[in-house]
Design an enzyme around this catalytic site. Sequence first.
Site, PDB file in Angstrom:
ATOM      1  N   SER A 135       0.815  -1.159  -0.018  1.00 42.98           N
ATOM      2  CA  SER A 135      -0.164   0.022  -0.030  1.00 42.98           C
ATOM      3  C   SER A 135       0.993   1.203   0.097  1.00 42.98           C
ATOM      4  O   SER A 135       1.603   1.479   0.951  1.00 42.98           O
ATOM      5  CB  SER A 135      -0.721   0.018   1.260  1.00 42.98           C
ATOM      6  OG  SER A 135      -1.618   1.249   1.293  1.00 42.98           O
ATOM      7  N   LYS A 161      -1.054  -1.037  -4.555  1.00 43.27           N
ATOM      8  CA  LYS A 161      -2.306  -0.572  -4.007  1.00 43.27           C
ATOM      9  C   LYS A 161      -1.741   1.262  -3.878  1.00 43.27           C
ATOM     10  O   LYS A 161      -0.954   1.454  -3.015  1.00 43.27           O
ATOM     11  CB  LYS A 161      -2.875  -0.702  -2.778  1.00 43.27           C
ATOM     12  CG  LYS A 161      -3.500  -0.130  -1.958  1.00 43.27           C
ATOM     13  CD  LYS A 161      -4.379  -0.705  -1.096  1.00 43.27           C
ATOM     14  CE  LYS A 161      -4.505   0.038   0.270  1.00 43.27           C
ATOM     15  NZ  LYS A 161      -5.117  -0.906   1.465  1.00 43.27           N
ATOM     16  N   LYS A 163      -2.698   4.747  -2.718  1.00 48.30           N
ATOM     17  CA  LYS A 163      -3.800   5.729  -1.795  1.00 48.30           C
ATOM     18  C   LYS A 163      -3.908   6.947  -2.864  1.00 48.30           C
ATOM     19  O   LYS A 163      -3.119   7.451  -3.453  1.00 48.30           O
ATOM     20  CB  LYS A 163      -3.166   6.309  -0.447  1.00 48.30           C
ATOM     21  CG  LYS A 163      -2.872   5.055   0.241  1.00 48.30           C
ATOM     22  CD  LYS A 163      -3.961   4.701   0.919  1.00 48.30           C
ATOM     23  CE  LYS A 163      -3.762   3.787   2.188  1.00 48.30           C
ATOM     24  NZ  LYS A 163      -5.103   3.085   2.712  1.00 48.30           N
ATOM     25  N   ASP A 188      -6.922   2.889  -2.888  1.00 50.45           N
ATOM     26  CA  ASP A 188      -7.660   3.246  -1.964  1.00 50.45           C
ATOM     27  C   ASP A 188      -7.939   4.503  -1.414  1.00 50.45           C
ATOM     28  O   ASP A 188      -7.225   5.359  -1.198  1.00 50.45           O
ATOM     29  CB  ASP A 188      -6.786   2.397  -0.877  1.00 50.45           C
ATOM     30  CG  ASP A 188      -7.783   2.215   0.525  1.00 50.45           C
ATOM     31  OD1 ASP A 188      -8.780   3.100   0.421  1.00 50.45           O
ATOM     32  OD2 ASP A 188      -7.081   1.706   1.508  1.00 50.45           O
ATOM     33  N   GLU A 213     -11.003   0.514  -3.441  1.00 50.60           N
ATOM     34  CA  GLU A 213     -11.234   0.426  -1.910  1.00 50.60           C
ATOM     35  C   GLU A 213     -11.837   1.617  -1.239  1.00 50.60           C
ATOM     36  O   GLU A 213     -11.353   2.700  -1.434  1.00 50.60           O
ATOM     37  CB  GLU A 213      -9.895   0.124  -1.221  1.00 50.60           C
ATOM     38  CG  GLU A 213      -9.911  -0.453   0.067  1.00 50.60           C
ATOM     39  CD  GLU A 213      -8.660  -0.785   0.603  1.00 50.60           C
ATOM     40  OE1 GLU A 213      -7.754  -1.301  -0.090  1.00 50.60           O
ATOM     41  OE2 GLU A 213      -8.410  -0.804   1.916  1.00 50.60           O
ATOM     42  N   ASP A 238     -13.667  -1.639   3.214  1.00 51.76           N
ATOM     43  CA  ASP A 238     -12.732  -1.753   4.322  1.00 51.76           C
ATOM     44  C   ASP A 238     -13.374  -1.118   5.317  1.00 51.76           C
ATOM     45  O   ASP A 238     -14.054  -1.906   6.146  1.00 51.76           O
ATOM     46  CB  ASP A 238     -11.259  -1.083   3.953  1.00 51.76           C
ATOM     47  CG  ASP A 238     -10.345  -0.666   5.058  1.00 51.76           C
ATOM     48  OD1 ASP A 238     -10.520  -1.269   6.065  1.00 51.76           O
ATOM     49  OD2 ASP A 238      -9.319  -0.403   4.808  1.00 51.76           O
ATOM     50  N   LYS A 262      -9.797  -6.789   8.224  1.00 54.50           N
ATOM     51  CA  LYS A 262      -8.917  -6.334   9.265  1.00 54.50           C
ATOM     52  C   LYS A 262      -9.366  -6.923  10.531  1.00 54.50           C
ATOM     53  O   LYS A 262     -10.371  -6.551  10.913  1.00 54.50           O
ATOM     54  CB  LYS A 262      -8.716  -5.064   9.292  1.00 54.50           C
ATOM     55  CG  LYS A 262      -7.857  -4.250   8.051  1.00 54.50           C
ATOM     56  CD  LYS A 262      -7.840  -2.846   8.162  1.00 54.50           C
ATOM     57  CE  LYS A 262      -7.224  -2.011   7.019  1.00 54.50           C
ATOM     58  NZ  LYS A 262      -7.357  -0.869   6.785  1.00 54.50           N
ATOM     59  N   GLY A 290      -3.978  -3.944   6.164  1.00 57.35           N
ATOM     60  CA  GLY A 290      -2.950  -3.722   7.237  1.00 57.35           C
ATOM     61  C   GLY A 290      -3.290  -2.461   7.829  1.00 57.35           C
ATOM     62  O   GLY A 290      -3.928  -1.618   7.313  1.00 57.35           O
TER      63      GLY A 290
HETATM   64  C1  NPQ Z   1      -6.125   1.050   4.935  1.00 57.10           C
HETATM   65  N1  NPQ Z   1      -3.763   0.827   5.604  1.00 57.10           N
HETATM   66  O1  NPQ Z   1      -6.160   0.004   4.082  1.00 57.10           O
HETATM   67  C2  NPQ Z   1      -5.265   1.421   6.045  1.00 57.10           C
HETATM   68  C3  NPQ Z   1      -5.338   2.567   6.691  1.00 57.10           C
HETATM   69  C4  NPQ Z   1      -4.318   3.194   7.462  1.00 57.10           C
HETATM   70  C5  NPQ Z   1      -2.012   0.076   4.696  1.00 57.10           C
HETATM   71  O2  NPQ Z   1      -3.281   1.346   3.484  1.00 57.10           O
HETATM   72  C6  NPQ Z   1      -1.010   4.405  11.123  1.00 57.10           C
HETATM   73  C7  NPQ Z   1      -1.617   3.406  11.627  1.00 57.10           C
HETATM   74  C8  NPQ Z   1      -1.480   5.130   9.956  1.00 57.10           C
HETATM   75  C9  NPQ Z   1      -2.592   2.509  10.596  1.00 57.10           C
HETATM   76  C10 NPQ Z   1      -2.543   5.095   8.053  1.00 57.10           C
HETATM   77  C11 NPQ Z   1      -3.046   0.614   4.731  1.00 57.10           C
HETATM   78  C12 NPQ Z   1      -2.382   4.395   9.231  1.00 57.10           C
HETATM   79  C13 NPQ Z   1      -2.932   3.277   9.502  1.00 57.10           C
HETATM   80  C14 NPQ Z   1      -3.597   4.346   7.079  1.00 57.10           C
HETATM   81  C15 NPQ Z   1      -3.985   2.588   8.611  1.00 57.10           C
HETATM   82  O3  NPQ Z   1      -7.011   1.851   4.506  1.00 57.10           O
HETATM   83 MG    MG Z   2      -8.192   0.641   3.083  1.00 60.08          MG
END
Ligand code: NPQ
Ligand code: MG
Length: 368
Positions: A135, A161, A163, A188, A213, A238, A262, A290
Amino acid sequence: MRVEAAILRHVEMPLKFRFRTSFGETTTKSFLLLELLSSGLSGWGECVAEEGPFYSPETVGTAGHLLERFLLPLVVGREIASPGEFEARAARVRGNRMAKAAVETALRDLFAKAAGVSLARALGGTRTSIEVGVSLGISPTAVGMVENVRKHVSEGYRRIKLKIEPGTDVERVKAVREAFPDIALTVDANAAYTLETAHLLRALDPFGLDYIEQPLHHEDLVAHAELARTLRTPICLDESIRSADDARAAITLGACRVINVKIGRVGGHGEALRIHEIATKAGVPLWCGGMLEAGVGRAQNVAVASLPGFVKPGDTSSSSRYFEEDIVTPPLEATNGLMPVPTGPGIGVEVRRDVLDKVTLSRKEFHL
Ligand code: NPQ
Ligand code: MG
């Protein structure tokens, strides 16, 4: 078994990179780590709540309060026959799923260790390794984004992926897709769009994304169903999926065709398993999301991702991408986009207490 004591630590670890999403930016990982003790064994659970209530309404502070005041008293100094018994005792506590999951996952680790089996197998996992992707946070430029993708494609990650947020979305996806015509690519939005700005999402249809996402507000399944009817790209949910009931509703409404699981967001492995059953029956593919987890949470993710319904690459990439030094050994590392599923008892990795002590900001012990 009897849980004799609990140790709750507040841990802070520097991240190797700046991670920007549509809702904010972070350079450190701050989290609660729970250790449950029983007959010389330790069960570990990592709470995925962040410092701020931006991905989820829960925070390190609220989870600490819930654990101390309402959840740990349900297990500490008490006999407990199964992790499911904790879920039943905690059922009258509403919401606060990340706090609950910290206890439930620690119990899962503890019970698997007591039985001498890996957590993956205790949950019904069948894979010996899992496919993982990465990600990538929003970078300031499209060129920077493409370079970041190049690095991770060359490391063998099975899916990239990106953002995204309104404004830079189409330009970034177009640049990455032109540079890498054949990679498995997803985006995402972390709920940054509305039905009014959905034309920007429709503009992504030509780029062959595997899914988009969480495009819309986390509480609006009906809007996602409406959006789905105007998009060719599948929607993956999500934030909107907090429970098996949410998964059933989303599938029934046509709000999503893919689900990101998750463990923390849904309250533990028990609820993740119920989502797995519903999604498998409905033919909806799953993957494991994650939360920038340290080693304990990452190992918990790998265990659930070994279940047969987790058919798409997840976000559980190598620990060394995030941290100079992780709190577990051996470190969880993917090779060519494949992460081996640990086979030792419980989560199958050992907590390095020397490293943990260095990154622990505070520590509380609970006894009866
Ligand atoms: C998601 N994670 O899928 C999340 C969102 C996310 C890996 O994209 C600190 C701790 C900052 C957890 C930022 C990924 C974060 C976090 C984004 C989780 O949407
Ligand atoms: Mg997400």
